[in-house]
Design an enzyme around this catalytic site. Structure first.
Site, PDB file in Angstrom:
ATOM      1  N   CYS A   1       9.832 -25.967 -23.642  1.00 51.11           N
ATOM      2  CA  CYS A   1       8.532 -26.056 -24.305  1.00 51.11           C
ATOM      3  C   CYS A   1       8.259 -27.531 -24.645  1.00 51.11           C
ATOM      4  CB  CYS A   1       8.540 -25.214 -25.576  1.00 51.11           C
ATOM      5  SG  CYS A   1       7.133 -25.539 -26.646  1.00 51.11           S
TER       6      CYS A   1
ATOM      7  N   LYS B   1     -42.543 -22.490  -7.042  1.00 50.50           N
ATOM      8  CA  LYS B   1     -43.279 -21.439  -6.331  1.00 50.50           C
ATOM      9  C   LYS B   1     -44.784 -21.683  -6.445  1.00 50.50           C
ATOM     10  CE  LYS B   1     -41.212 -18.102  -8.889  1.00 50.50           C
ATOM     11  NZ  LYS B   1     -40.921 -16.721  -9.332  1.00 50.50           N
TER      12      LYS B   1
ATOM     13  N   CYS C   1       8.411 -22.633 -33.249  1.00 54.83           N
ATOM     14  CA  CYS C   1       7.721 -23.716 -32.538  1.00 54.83           C
ATOM     15  C   CYS C   1       6.474 -24.106 -33.334  1.00 54.83           C
ATOM     16  CB  CYS C   1       7.340 -23.238 -31.140  1.00 54.83           C
ATOM     17  SG  CYS C   1       6.333 -24.411 -30.241  1.00 54.83           S
TER      18      CYS C   1
ATOM     19  N   LYS D   1     -32.474 -28.234  -5.083  1.00 55.53           N
ATOM     20  CA  LYS D   1     -31.072 -28.064  -5.489  1.00 55.53           C
ATOM     21  C   LYS D   1     -30.591 -29.229  -6.363  1.00 55.53           C
ATOM     22  CE  LYS D   1     -28.690 -25.122  -3.997  1.00 55.53           C
ATOM     23  NZ  LYS D   1     -28.236 -24.302  -2.889  1.00 55.53           N
TER      24      LYS D   1
ATOM     25  N   GLU E   1     -31.465 -11.654 -11.359  1.00 59.88           N
ATOM     26  CA  GLU E   1     -30.150 -12.236 -11.115  1.00 59.88           C
ATOM     27  C   GLU E   1     -29.191 -11.744 -12.195  1.00 59.88           C
ATOM     28  OE1 GLU E   1     -30.632 -14.038  -8.456  1.00 59.88           O
ATOM     29  OE2 GLU E   1     -28.847 -15.261  -8.202  1.00 59.88           O
TER      30      GLU E   1
ATOM     31  N   TYR F   1     -37.264 -12.151 -12.274  1.00 60.34           N
ATOM     32  CA  TYR F   1     -38.252 -13.187 -11.952  1.00 60.34           C
ATOM     33  C   TYR F   1     -39.260 -12.770 -10.891  1.00 60.34           C
ATOM     34  CZ  TYR F   1     -34.433 -13.838  -8.656  1.00 60.34           C
ATOM     35  OH  TYR F   1     -33.434 -13.619  -7.746  1.00 60.34           O
TER      36      TYR F   1
ATOM     37  N   SER G   1     -34.870 -15.154   1.176  1.00 59.04           N
ATOM     38  CA  SER G   1     -34.067 -16.249   0.650  1.00 59.04           C
ATOM     39  C   SER G   1     -35.005 -17.417   0.316  1.00 59.04           C
ATOM     40  CB  SER G   1     -33.045 -16.607   1.728  1.00 59.04           C
ATOM     41  OG  SER G   1     -32.171 -17.551   1.252  1.00 59.04           O
TER      42      SER G   1
ATOM     43  N   GLU H   1       3.864   1.661  -1.252  1.00 62.45           N
ATOM     44  CA  GLU H   1       4.429   1.910  -2.587  1.00 62.45           C
ATOM     45  C   GLU H   1       3.357   2.471  -3.526  1.00 62.45           C
ATOM     46  OE1 GLU H   1       5.972  -2.194  -2.437  1.00 62.45           O
ATOM     47  OE2 GLU H   1       7.518  -1.441  -3.768  1.00 62.45           O
ATOM     48  N   TYR H   2       2.152   1.926  -3.395  1.00 65.64           N
ATOM     49  CA  TYR H   2       1.036   2.399  -4.211  1.00 65.64           C
ATOM     50  C   TYR H   2       0.768   3.882  -3.915  1.00 65.64           C
ATOM     51  CZ  TYR H   2      -3.679   2.851  -6.075  1.00 65.64           C
ATOM     52  OH  TYR H   2      -4.785   3.279  -6.763  1.00 65.64           O
ATOM     53  N   ASP H   3       0.698   4.205  -2.609  1.00 64.77           N
ATOM     54  CA  ASP H   3       0.440   5.594  -2.221  1.00 64.77           C
ATOM     55  C   ASP H   3       1.499   6.533  -2.782  1.00 64.77           C
ATOM     56  OD1 ASP H   3      -0.884   4.828   1.084  1.00 64.77           O
ATOM     57  OD2 ASP H   3      -1.779   4.838  -0.926  1.00 64.77           O
TER      58      ASP H   3
ATOM     59  N   LYS I   1     -33.038 -22.080 -11.157  1.00 68.11           N
ATOM     60  CA  LYS I   1     -32.497 -21.167 -10.153  1.00 68.11           C
ATOM     61  C   LYS I   1     -31.104 -20.735 -10.607  1.00 68.11           C
ATOM     62  CE  LYS I   1     -31.388 -21.252  -5.189  1.00 68.11           C
ATOM     63  NZ  LYS I   1     -30.200 -20.512  -5.370  1.00 68.11           N
TER      64      LYS I   1
ATOM     65  N   ASP J   1     -27.502 -19.244 -10.852  1.00 67.39           N
ATOM     66  CA  ASP J   1     -26.427 -19.098  -9.881  1.00 67.39           C
ATOM     67  C   ASP J   1     -25.639 -17.836 -10.201  1.00 67.39           C
ATOM     68  OD1 ASP J   1     -24.935 -19.707  -7.729  1.00 67.39           O
ATOM     69  OD2 ASP J   1     -23.794 -21.323  -8.661  1.00 67.39           O
TER      70      ASP J   1
ATOM     71  N   CYS K   1       8.517 -27.898 -28.740  1.00 67.95           N
ATOM     72  CA  CYS K   1       9.736 -27.705 -29.530  1.00 67.95           C
ATOM     73  C   CYS K   1      11.009 -27.864 -28.703  1.00 67.95           C
ATOM     74  CB  CYS K   1       9.724 -26.332 -30.192  1.00 67.95           C
ATOM     75  SG  CYS K   1       9.928 -25.001 -29.003  1.00 67.95           S
TER      76      CYS K   1
ATOM     77  N   ASP L   1       0.829  -1.207   0.000  1.00 67.10           N
ATOM     78  CA  ASP L   1       0.000   0.000   0.000  1.00 67.10           C
ATOM     79  C   ASP L   1       0.863   1.257   0.000  1.00 67.10           C
ATOM     80  OD1 ASP L   1      -2.800  -1.158   2.049  1.00 67.10           O
ATOM     81  OD2 ASP L   1      -1.955  -1.796   0.132  1.00 67.10           O
TER      82      ASP L   1
ATOM     83  N   CYS M   1       6.589 -19.828 -24.622  1.00 65.58           N
ATOM     84  CA  CYS M   1       7.596 -20.387 -25.503  1.00 65.58           C
ATOM     85  C   CYS M   1       7.898 -19.270 -26.504  1.00 65.58           C
ATOM     86  CB  CYS M   1       7.056 -21.603 -26.244  1.00 65.58           C
ATOM     87  SG  CYS M   1       8.151 -22.086 -27.577  1.00 65.58           S
TER      88      CYS M   1
ATOM     89  N   GLU N   1     -39.010 -22.570 -12.162  1.00 64.67           N
ATOM     90  CA  GLU N   1     -37.965 -21.823 -12.901  1.00 64.67           C
ATOM     91  C   GLU N   1     -36.592 -22.392 -12.582  1.00 64.67           C
ATOM     92  OE1 GLU N   1     -38.297 -18.106 -10.948  1.00 64.67           O
ATOM     93  OE2 GLU N   1     -40.267 -17.675 -11.787  1.00 64.67           O
TER      94      GLU N   1
HETATM   95  S1  IVH Z   1     -37.697 -16.745  -6.815  1.00 64.11           S
HETATM   96  C1  IVH Z   1     -40.066 -15.873  -3.052  1.00 64.11           C
HETATM   97  N1  IVH Z   1     -36.451 -17.519  -8.957  1.00 64.11           N
HETATM   98  O1  IVH Z   1     -31.811 -17.651  -5.380  1.00 64.11           O
HETATM   99  C2  IVH Z   1     -39.010 -16.464  -3.866  1.00 64.11           C
HETATM  100  N2  IVH Z   1     -35.162 -16.878  -7.086  1.00 64.11           N
HETATM  101  O2  IVH Z   1     -30.923 -19.161  -2.942  1.00 64.11           O
HETATM  102  C3  IVH Z   1     -38.261 -15.442  -4.589  1.00 64.11           C
HETATM  103  N3  IVH Z   1     -32.744 -16.979  -7.429  1.00 64.11           N
HETATM  104  O3  IVH Z   1     -32.483 -15.258  -3.002  1.00 64.11           O
HETATM  105  C4  IVH Z   1     -37.140 -16.007  -5.353  1.00 64.11           C
HETATM  106  N4  IVH Z   1     -32.848 -17.672  -9.524  1.00 64.11           N
HETATM  107  O4  IVH Z   1     -32.620 -14.404  -5.338  1.00 64.11           O
HETATM  108  C5  IVH Z   1     -36.315 -17.080  -7.694  1.00 64.11           C
HETATM  109  N5  IVH Z   1     -35.494 -18.198 -10.927  1.00 64.11           N
HETATM  110  C6  IVH Z   1     -35.360 -17.754  -9.679  1.00 64.11           C
HETATM  111  C7  IVH Z   1     -34.109 -17.538  -9.075  1.00 64.11           C
HETATM  112  C8  IVH Z   1     -34.046 -17.105  -7.764  1.00 64.11           C
HETATM  113  C9  IVH Z   1     -32.052 -17.326  -8.519  1.00 64.11           C
HETATM  114  C10 IVH Z   1     -32.129 -16.549  -6.175  1.00 64.11           C
HETATM  115  C11 IVH Z   1     -33.039 -15.713  -5.310  1.00 64.11           C
HETATM  116  C12 IVH Z   1     -32.852 -16.243  -3.905  1.00 64.11           C
HETATM  117  C13 IVH Z   1     -31.781 -17.231  -4.040  1.00 64.11           C
HETATM  118  C14 IVH Z   1     -32.042 -18.367  -3.066  1.00 64.11           C
END
Ligand code: IVH
Length: 673
Positions: A412, A294, A435, A318, A179, A231, A83, A36-38, A117, A119, A415, A34, A430, A115
């Site tokens: 390498c 849902k 090569c 999951k 998301e 969503y 969640s 050195e950066y500063d 989910k 990531d 080669c 830090d 290389c 739906e």
């Molecule tokens: S529905 C009442 N749909 O995953 C339910 N959530 O681990 C509202 N997530 O916090 C959420 N894809 O933010 C819903 N197709 C999807 C999703 C989704 C990702 C997220 C969501 C939640 C987290 C839970």
């Protein structure tokens, strides 16, 4: 130094600070302290304080910079961003259904929406009268971090809801949840580019997406291929939907990107649909870690309430883990087209999510040493979607004691020439231009328009020539006969003549072009021009020292060393002799049209910004130089003209500020006539 002349140091400092910002904020891997950066920042600030006219909007001093974690404003969500509870198999989903059925009899026989989910990173987006006004990350569910500027860089996020006329009324206020993630193909493309540039590759789309959104520099976010799917509606002044399905349709009618959803008439259908998605998980264009089931009836959903932070009305089913352990049999090494060596894991074959995996990526040699991954180790391997499986790390507890730390190869693997590593860079290279692994790519670069400009020698023909072993290095091009070419598929008399003709013409290209064509690491068109004008001949360059090179503006120690190494390498020296014997004599005669053009631009410097309609950058450069002018990269008081193209950069404002004359491409052509 003239007082009004901007020192090269200011550019150097900015470049260096940007580089360290990148190491710190993006790679999480700083290479200076830090303090050195500063010191660098203090030096830059001091120069800019003395010369405010040199301040550019993109100078690192112009960002109110705090570390990213505290760098964002907190933003309270209009309603809790909940969640989801988890289930790990169909029985788990049924157990949830039974539980909520006991709480409310309306659950029996109710319908659902299913739906994937995603990531990624959950975001909350605010629209005022249909215009995106601000947005935040989920944070702790009540308060997130405001990342509006970064969200604006996401191309799939509409800045104004593109609702079809009359289809739905745009709510005054609308807060949606979605998301942010990366499509797998974009993630792979990003990593391919990183690897080619000798930079660290990213480990997985989720972390890369999350890291990209939480950048203090929105330009960095913009450079990452982020995407959005929504969503849910968190708040709105027109809350009139009875079902989740209607609500999702409303989002679609507004023109927002919406996750793919499926209506299911009962729990059996919902489970069936979920199992189908689990089977299809590898065909999804993004990483999903499960499905969301849902309850469709919003009134029922609300009345079921919440446990902790999980609504009872929905559940995440999951996907089974895609991480397994297996034996790392060995570390293999690939040589990329730019000479970058990339390690990969050779694994005891193992099944991950229905596919047999035998190889996995190890990213780069730093990754292997950071994780202390050793041949013979039991390693944890992850496969997600279509992303190439990667080694997460070793299972240290089961080591026998026989495993030895892995060391990158000194030679390498293709080669057998010594490889090079530059302090501070991730990649090992290389550097042998002959090569075989690099040959096709080298030739492609050698003949390209900005280099020797051999017309009619596209990648397909290059591959044919290499396959037929007619060309083993770039110099062999100058020894090709008509008979050689006629042996190749697709070659008739005329095509062969034309190609030989353009090869012949290229012999008289300038030294600058030849130097750029040779693909010396770090030496692009600008560097090559500089080297050519400073040294004038290949012979001088063969005797050049690092110190000589450091005298030249724009050449730092890394490039200087690369140049010296290149010219000292015996294979490269032989190549130069062979080129010369083949008739390549760059200093012998200038290209004809340069000699006859009137030097009307003599003594004038030009800067180009944006895209010119009729010129590539290289063509503009040649045009200016062939008329005796000089093209430079940045605007200063000394600049004679700024040539303005489409989508100009900050140079435009700077030129206006300094009173530099601004012309367009037509103006440039007119000046020359
Ligand atoms: S529905 C009442 N749909 O995953 C339910 N959530 O681990 C509202 N997530 O916090 C959420 N894809 O933010 C819903 N197709 C999807 C999703 C989704 C990702 C997220 C969501 C939640 C987290 C839970």
């Amino acid at each position: 130094m003239n007082d009004s002349e901007q020192p090269a140091r200011i550019d150097e400092l900015r470049k260096e600070i940007r580089f360290h910002n990148y190491r710190y904020y993006v790679l999480n891997d700083p290479i200076i302290s830090d303090v050195e950066y500063d010191r660098l920042m203090v030096e830059l600030r001091k120069i800019e304080e003395q010369h405010p006219e040199w301040i550019t909007p993109d100078s690192p001093t112009q960002r109110t910079g705090a570390p990213p974690a505290d760098g964002f404003t907190k933003m309270r969500h209009p309603a809790a961003i909940l969640s989801l509870g988890n289930a790990f198999d169909a029985d788990g989903v049924r157990a949830w259904y039974e539980r909520i059925s006991r709480l409310d009899e309306r659950v029996q026989g109710t319908d659902f929406v299913v739906e994937p989910k995603l990531d990624g990173l959950t975001v909350v987006l605010h629209y005022a009268q249909g215009i995106f006004s601000r947005g935040a990350t989920r944070g702790d569910g009540d308060v997130g971090e405001e990342v509006t500027t970064n969200l604006r860089t996401i191309r799939s996020l509409p800045l104004r809801v593109p609702v079809q006329e009359n289809k739905v009324n745009i709510p005054e206020t609308l807060v949606v949840r979605g998301e942010v993630f990366m499509y797998l193909k974009d993630f792979e493309e990003l990593n391919r580019k990183q690897a080619e540039a000798g930079q660290k590759t990213y480990q997985n789309p989720r972390n890369t997406a999350a890291g990209s959104l939480r950048q203090l520099d929105p330009e960095l976010t913009a450079s990452r291929p982020l995407a959005l799917l929504t969503y849910d509606i968190v708040a709105s002044d027109t809350f009139s939907w009875v079902t989740d399905r209607e609500r999702l349709k409303f989002l679609e009618d507004l023109g927002l990107p919406v996750v793919e959803w499926t209506y299911c008439a009962n729990i059996d259908a919902a489970i069936d649909e979920s199992l189908g998605l689990i089977n299809q998980r590898h065909n999804m264009p993004y990483e999903a870690d499960g499905v969301v089931i849902k309850i469709n009836d919003l009134d029922l959903a609300t009345s079921l309430g919440v446990v902790g932070k999980d609504p009872r009305s929905a559940i995440a089913f999951k996907f089974p883990a895609l991480e397994v352990t297996t034996q790392l049999l060995d570390v293999g090494v690939n040589v990329g087209r730019t000479g970058v060596l990339t390690p990969y894991a050779i694994l005891e074959p193992v099944e991950i999510g229905g596919v047999i995996v035998k190889q996995a990526t190890l990213h780069n040699f730093d990754y292997i040493s950071e994780k202390d991954i050793r041949p013979g180790d039991r390693v944890l391997v992850k496969r997600a979607g279509d992303v190439i499986p990667y080694v997460i790390g070793p299972v240290v507890d089961v080591r026998t004691g026989e495993e030895k730390p892995y060391l990158p190869p000194e030679k390498c693997p293709v080669c057998d020439q010594e490889v090079e590593h530059i302090e501070g860079e991730v990649a090992w290279y290389c550097v042998n231009a002959a090569c075989p692994a690099q040959l096709v790519r080298n030739i492609e670069h050698f003949v390209s328009r900005g280099a020797m400009d051999i017309v009619g020698l596209g990648i397909k023909i290059v591959e044919q020539l290499v396959d037929a072993e007619l060309v083993k290095d770039v110099a062999d091009l100058y020894y090709l006969s008509k008979d050689d070419l006629l042996k190749l598929e697709g070659f008739a008399d005329k095509k062969a003549d034309n190609l030989l003709d353009s090869i012949e013409q290229s012999k008289r290209q300038s030294l600058a072009r030849l130097l750029s064509a040779l693909g010396i690491r770090g030496v692009g068109e600008v560097g090559a021009t500089e080297l050519a004008s400073q040294f004038g001949s290949i012979d001088k360059l063969l005797a050049v020292s690092v110190d000589d090179l450091l005298e030249i503006e724009g050449i730092g120690p890394n490039i200087a060393m690369a140049v010296v190494d290149w010219f000292r390498n015996p294979t490269n020296q032989k190549l130069l002799q062979k080129l010369s014997k083949g008739g390549v004599s760059p200093t012998a005669r200038p290209i004809p049209d340069q000699a006859v053009t009137v030097q009307v631009f003599a003594g004038q410097t030009f800067v180009v910004t944006g895209t010119l309609p009729g010129f590539t950058r290289q063509q503009a450069k040649e045009f200016i130089e062939s008329h005796g002018g000089k093209l430079t990269g940045s605007v200063s008081k000394k600049t004679s003209y700024l040539v303005l193209g489409e989508n100009p950069g900050s140079k435009h404002a700077k030129a206006q500020k300094l009173g530099v004359k601004i012309i367009d491409e037509a103006g440039l052509r007119e000046l020359a006539s």
